[in-house]
Design a protein around this motif. Structure first.
Motif, PDB file in Angstrom:
ATOM      1  N   GLU A   2       3.975   8.420   9.466  1.00  0.00           N
ATOM      2  CA  GLU A   2       4.146   7.146   7.778  1.00  0.00           C
ATOM      3  C   GLU A   2       5.481   7.100   7.697  1.00  0.00           C
ATOM      4  O   GLU A   2       5.761   6.889   7.493  1.00  0.00           O
ATOM      5  N   VAL A   3       5.218   5.478   7.161  1.00  0.00           N
ATOM      6  CA  VAL A   3       6.230   4.923   6.952  1.00  0.00           C
ATOM      7  C   VAL A   3       5.458   4.465   5.484  1.00  0.00           C
ATOM      8  O   VAL A   3       4.606   4.256   5.180  1.00  0.00           O
ATOM      9  N   THR A   4       5.944   4.989   3.954  1.00  0.00           N
ATOM     10  CA  THR A   4       5.486   4.959   3.360  1.00  0.00           C
ATOM     11  C   THR A   4       5.611   4.049   2.373  1.00  0.00           C
ATOM     12  O   THR A   4       6.740   3.743   2.260  1.00  0.00           O
TER      13      THR A   4
ATOM     14  N   PRO B 151       0.912  -1.035   0.324  1.00  0.00           N
ATOM     15  CA  PRO B 151      -0.134   0.252   0.477  1.00  0.00           C
ATOM     16  C   PRO B 151       1.084   1.413  -0.217  1.00  0.00           C
ATOM     17  O   PRO B 151       2.245   1.161   0.122  1.00  0.00           O
ATOM     18  N   ASP B 152       0.503   2.166  -0.646  1.00  0.00           N
ATOM     19  CA  ASP B 152       1.206   3.835  -0.434  1.00  0.00           C
ATOM     20  C   ASP B 152       1.361   3.723   1.095  1.00  0.00           C
ATOM     21  O   ASP B 152       2.025   4.693   1.469  1.00  0.00           O
TER      22      ASP B 152
ATOM     23  N   PHE C  50       9.429   1.843   2.205  1.00  0.00           N
ATOM     24  CA  PHE C  50       9.584   0.580   2.348  1.00  0.00           C
ATOM     25  C   PHE C  50       9.840  -0.714   1.335  1.00  0.00           C
ATOM     26  O   PHE C  50      10.865  -1.144   1.067  1.00  0.00           O
ATOM     27  N   THR C  51       9.292   0.616  -0.173  1.00  0.00           N
ATOM     28  CA  THR C  51      10.296  -0.655  -1.073  1.00  0.00           C
ATOM     29  C   THR C  51      12.202  -0.066  -1.535  1.00  0.00           C
ATOM     30  O   THR C  51      12.539  -1.025  -1.482  1.00  0.00           O
TER      31      THR C  51
ATOM     32  N   SER D 188      -0.068  -1.205  11.350  1.00  0.00           N
ATOM     33  CA  SER D 188       0.748  -1.451  10.131  1.00  0.00           C
ATOM     34  C   SER D 188      -0.749  -2.215   9.033  1.00  0.00           C
ATOM     35  O   SER D 188      -1.608  -3.027   9.355  1.00  0.00           O
ATOM     36  N   ASN D 189      -0.299  -1.747   7.539  1.00  0.00           N
ATOM     37  CA  ASN D 189      -1.764  -1.557   6.769  1.00  0.00           C
ATOM     38  C   ASN D 189      -1.059  -3.234   5.334  1.00  0.00           C
ATOM     39  O   ASN D 189      -1.400  -3.396   4.430  1.00  0.00           O
TER      40      ASN D 189
END
Length: 246
Positions: A61-63, A51-52, A67-68, A244-245
Motif C-alpha cells: 500500500e501507498v497510504t 483515500p486511506d 501521500f500527504t 491507483s485509487n
C-alpha cells in the motif's frame, strides 16, 4: 533539500524531506511586511477526498499518510516557486506527479529487495552527513529535529528513509547511474549553457570551462541518475500490478 529527491525530481531517492522544505530556516529570507499582513492569501494544499489507501504496488500500500507527507512537501516547494513565477500551483497535476513518484519509489525498493541490496551503517552515515552539509545544518541532530518540527517525521522514520535512499542509490549504481561523465558530455553541457544565454540575460559572463567543470560533472551525474531511474521504473511498472485509487 539538495540530495537527489530523489523521486520527486528524478525518481531516485524521493525522501519526503528531500524537497527543500526542511532546510535550515536561517537561510530563508524573512517574509515581507505586506506578506505577513495577508496570511489568508497564502495557498494551502488541497487533500480533500484522498483515500486511506492511495494506491497499491504489487500488493504493497501507498497510504494516505505517506501521500500527504510527500504532497505537502512538494506543494511547499512549488508554492515558493510560484511566488517567483506568478504561476498558480496546479494541484491536480502535482497530486498525479506525487503519486507517480511514490509508486516509482515503491518499485525501486521492491527491486532492491529482490536483488538483496542492503544499506551499511557507513553508507547511512555518509548519506546523512551529505544531507546535513547540503542543507547547512551543523549536525545530524539538528537535521532530525528540523524534520520532526517542520514535517512531523520522527528521527527513526527519517533514518529509515535514509536507509532506503542508500539502497536505491546502490540499485541505480548497478544500473550504471554512477558512470563518470565523459569529457565530450561535459563540454556538450557547457556549450548548452553558453547557447542558452541565461547568464548573458542577467548581465553575467559564463566562466571558462575549467572553472565550472566540477559543477558540470555534478549536473551530468544528476542527469544520468534521472535517466537511469526513470528507465528502470518504467520497466518495472510495465511488469508490476499497480492500482491507483486517487
Amino acid at each position: 533539500m539538495k540530495k537527489k529527491l530523489l523521486l520527486s525530481v528524478v525518481l531516485a531517492g524521493s525522501l519526503a524531506f528531500a524537497t527543500g522544505c526542511a532546510g535550515n530556516t536561517e537561510a530563508e529570507p524573512a517574509p515581507s511586511e505586506s506578506a505577513a499582513s495577508t496570511p489568508a492569501e497564502a495557498p494551502t494544499p488541497d487533500l480533500e477526498g484522498v483515500p486511506d489507501v492511495v494506491a497499491t504496488v504489487n500488493g504493497i500500500e501507498v497510504t494516505k499518510e505517506e501521500f500527504t507527507t510527500s504532497y505537502e512537501g512538494a506543494f511547499t516547494q512549488m508554492s515558493m516557486q510560484s511566488q517567483v513565477t506568478g504561476q498558480e500551483v496546479d494541484q491536480e497535476q502535482l497530486k498525479t506527479q506525487t503519486l507517480d513518484n511514490l509508486i516509482g519509489n515503491k518499485l525501486l525498493i521492491q527491486e532492491a529487495d529482490a536483488r538483496g541490496i542492503e544499506a551499511s551503517e557507513e553508507a547511512i552515515t555518509a548519506t546523512t552527513d551529505e544531507l546535513v552539509a547540503s542543507n547547512q545544518f551543523t549536525s545530524a541532530d539538528e537535521l532530525f529535529a528540523a524534520l520532526e518540527e517542520k514535517q512531523g517525521i520522527p528521527k527513526e522514520e527519517a533514518i529509515e528513509q535514509i536507509k532506503q535512499q542508500v539502497r536505491i542509490d546502490a540499485l541505480l549504481a548497478e544500473e550504471g547511474a554512477d558512470a563518470a561523465p565523459t569529457e565530450e558530455e561535459l563540454k556538450a553541457l557547457y556549450e548548452e549553457a553558453k547557447a542558452s544565454g541565461a547568464a548573458a540575460a542577467q548581465g553575467a559572463e559564463i566562466p571558462p570551462y575549467e572553472e565550472v567543470k566540477s559543477q558540470l560533472e555534478q549536473q551530468a551525474k544528476q542527469q544520468k541518475t534521472s535517466e537511469v531511474a526513470l528507465a528502470l521504473v518504467e520497466k518495472l511498472r510495465e511488469e508490476a500490478d499497480v492500482v491507483s485509487n486517487l
